[in-house]
Design a protein around this motif. Structure first.
Motif, PDB file in Angstrom:
ATOM      1  N   ILE A  13       0.838  -1.204   0.000  1.00 56.13           N
ATOM      2  CA  ILE A  13       0.000   0.000   0.000  1.00 56.13           C
ATOM      3  C   ILE A  13       0.870   1.248   0.000  1.00 56.13           C
ATOM      4  O   ILE A  13       0.583   2.231  -0.705  1.00 56.13           O
ATOM      5  CB  ILE A  13      -0.955  -0.003   1.209  1.00 56.13           C
ATOM      6  CG1 ILE A  13      -1.952  -1.167   1.100  1.00 56.13           C
ATOM      7  CG2 ILE A  13      -1.693   1.321   1.307  1.00 56.13           C
ATOM      8  CD1 ILE A  13      -2.800  -1.152  -0.147  1.00 56.13           C
ATOM      9  N   LYS A  17       1.100   4.037  -3.064  1.00 57.87           N
ATOM     10  CA  LYS A  17       0.814   5.455  -2.832  1.00 57.87           C
ATOM     11  C   LYS A  17       1.963   6.343  -3.294  1.00 57.87           C
ATOM     12  O   LYS A  17       1.747   7.395  -3.906  1.00 57.87           O
ATOM     13  CB  LYS A  17       0.544   5.681  -1.353  1.00 57.87           C
ATOM     14  CG  LYS A  17       0.210   7.133  -1.015  1.00 57.87           C
ATOM     15  CD  LYS A  17      -0.079   7.304   0.472  1.00 57.87           C
ATOM     16  CE  LYS A  17      -0.404   8.754   0.797  1.00 57.87           C
ATOM     17  NZ  LYS A  17      -0.677   8.947   2.246  1.00 57.87           N
ATOM     18  N   GLU A  22      -1.059   4.932  -7.220  1.00 56.88           N
ATOM     19  CA  GLU A  22      -2.317   4.490  -6.619  1.00 56.88           C
ATOM     20  C   GLU A  22      -3.147   3.659  -7.597  1.00 56.88           C
ATOM     21  O   GLU A  22      -4.332   3.901  -7.805  1.00 56.88           O
ATOM     22  CB  GLU A  22      -3.099   5.708  -6.090  1.00 56.88           C
ATOM     23  CG  GLU A  22      -2.329   6.463  -5.007  1.00 56.88           C
ATOM     24  CD  GLU A  22      -3.106   7.613  -4.407  1.00 56.88           C
ATOM     25  OE1 GLU A  22      -3.980   8.153  -5.109  1.00 56.88           O
ATOM     26  OE2 GLU A  22      -2.855   7.958  -3.253  1.00 56.88           O
ATOM     27  N   THR A  25      -5.885  -1.169  -4.815  1.00 59.30           N
ATOM     28  CA  THR A  25      -6.630  -0.990  -3.575  1.00 59.30           C
ATOM     29  C   THR A  25      -6.530  -2.293  -2.785  1.00 59.30           C
ATOM     30  O   THR A  25      -6.200  -3.353  -3.342  1.00 59.30           O
ATOM     31  CB  THR A  25      -8.108  -0.683  -3.838  1.00 59.30           C
ATOM     32  OG1 THR A  25      -8.714  -1.837  -4.475  1.00 59.30           O
ATOM     33  CG2 THR A  25      -8.265   0.534  -4.734  1.00 59.30           C
ATOM     34  N   GLU A  26      -6.828  -2.230  -1.494  1.00 60.72           N
ATOM     35  CA  GLU A  26      -6.800  -3.452  -0.688  1.00 60.72           C
ATOM     36  C   GLU A  26      -7.801  -4.466  -1.229  1.00 60.72           C
ATOM     37  O   GLU A  26      -7.562  -5.681  -1.190  1.00 60.72           O
ATOM     38  CB  GLU A  26      -7.091  -3.125   0.772  1.00 60.72           C
ATOM     39  CG  GLU A  26      -5.959  -2.370   1.457  1.00 60.72           C
ATOM     40  CD  GLU A  26      -6.122  -2.315   2.966  1.00 60.72           C
ATOM     41  OE1 GLU A  26      -6.607  -3.315   3.541  1.00 60.72           O
ATOM     42  OE2 GLU A  26      -5.775  -1.280   3.558  1.00 60.72           O
ATOM     43  N   GLU A  27      -8.916  -3.980  -1.746  1.00 56.06           N
ATOM     44  CA  GLU A  27      -9.924  -4.889  -2.312  1.00 56.06           C
ATOM     45  C   GLU A  27      -9.366  -5.613  -3.544  1.00 56.06           C
ATOM     46  O   GLU A  27      -9.563  -6.830  -3.702  1.00 56.06           O
ATOM     47  CB  GLU A  27     -11.172  -4.099  -2.696  1.00 56.06           C
ATOM     48  CG  GLU A  27     -12.288  -4.969  -3.264  1.00 56.06           C
ATOM     49  CD  GLU A  27     -13.499  -4.155  -3.682  1.00 56.06           C
ATOM     50  OE1 GLU A  27     -14.416  -4.753  -4.288  1.00 56.06           O
ATOM     51  OE2 GLU A  27     -13.528  -2.939  -3.425  1.00 56.06           O
TER      52      GLU A  27
END
Length: 314
Positions: A13, A17, A22, A25-27
């Motif tokens: 993560i 960033k 970006e 995503t965690e999903e």
């Protein structure tokens, strides 16, 4: 899942960033890791492994790409022109005279990338041009260059073949057989025209193969330690996050080979066994492990980052 999983996730993560723009995503990461269902080892071990590998993935964003483009141009285009001119003109230090000489040489220089205007090679050429503030007229599509007549070919003093990655050396071989050889058969003189093959990255083996054909150079050499499961792998030393999964290098390779087999049977660990953990903001090399970028298989694999294939049809 456990402390190691959370540690790897935090690293990914943070990298996303700061460097990867970006994209993740965690999903997305969870959806990707859920595809490792324990077909070779336990599902937990497989998920820990691939997330640890992701935390070591080298994704080069725009800033890093621009820096490498400038380094490649300065070291292998601009500096050699300046040095040659100064050698032939009493080591002059007159900056205006030298700058004029460089501009004159660039008027007889052509920069060519792989593929056509709709492929990732065009993106590389654009970034290379902008990063080095070069005039548009230097850049020519392969298909356009193949239509040059004898008089136009005589005016070329230098052809720069530009690529983002020389992995197996196959791109260099294609440049030679599909572009340079046809041009030479129509009058391009190797005695009068320098031909340089420049890449931002190059695996040692591929670079050596390219050097059998061209004056080949790179901004960054990927030595044998960058092959994820190779005998000199940098990723499985004691104490590394991947080693802390408890899997041996052979066990880890078996897992990635198994899942890669359903995605690209001929090259389950990347093109010609590339085994790289490498990507660019505009595309992912096929030498990288397919589980990261492929959307093949049945059911269709959900990659973390998409690769957009390259077709050579000059």
């Amino acid at each position: 899942m456990n402390d190691l999983y959370e540690e790897s996730l935090r690293t990914v993560i943070a990298l996303d960033k700061e460097i990867w723009h970006e994209q993740l995503t965690e999903e997305m990461i969870a959806r990707w890791t859920e595809q490792f269902t324990g077909q070779v080892n336990t599902a937990t071990a497989e998920k820990l492994l691939v997330l640890a590998l992701l935390s070591q993935f080298m994704m080069f964003g725009r800033r890093e790409f621009d820096t490498l483009c400038r380094a490649l141009y300065n070291e292998h285009v601009w500096y050699p022109i300046v040095a040659a001119y100064r050698r032939n003109h009493n080591d002059t230090l007159d900056a205006d005279v030298v700058a004029t000489a460089v501009r004159n040489e660039l008027n007889h220089t052509i920069i060519v990338g792989p593929g056509n205007a709709a492929e990732s090679g065009a993106h590389l050429l654009y970034q290379f041009r902008v990063a080095n503030d070069l005039p548009l007229k230097l850049f020519v599509a392969p298909v356009e260059l193949l239509h040059y007549d004898w008089c136009q070919l005589r005016e070329i003093r230098r052809i720069i073949l530009l690529d983002d990655l020389c992995g197996s050396g196959r791109s260099a071989e294609r440049f030679h057989s599909e572009l340079i050889q046809p041009l030479q058969s129509r009058g391009l003189s190797p005695e009068k025209t320098e031909i340089h093959y420049l890449t931002l990255f190059a695996a040692e083996e591929g670079l050596e193969r390219a050097r059998q054909l061209f004056d080949a150079s790179t901004a960054m050499v990927l030595d044998a330690s960058y092959r994820t499961f190779g005998p000199e792998s940098r990723y499985f030393h004691e104490g590394t996050r991947i080693a802390r999964t408890g899997l041996t290098i052979d066990e880890a390779e078996s897992i990635l080979r198994h899942y890669g087999q359903r995605l690209w049977g001929a090259h389950p660990l990347g093109y010609r066994d590339g085994q790289l953990l490498l990507g660019f903001a505009h595309n992912i090399p096929n030498n990288t492990l397919p589980v990261f970028w492929s959307n093949a298989g049945t059911p269709r694999w959900q990659p973390l980052v998409m690769r957009y294939g390259k077709r050579w049809n000059w």
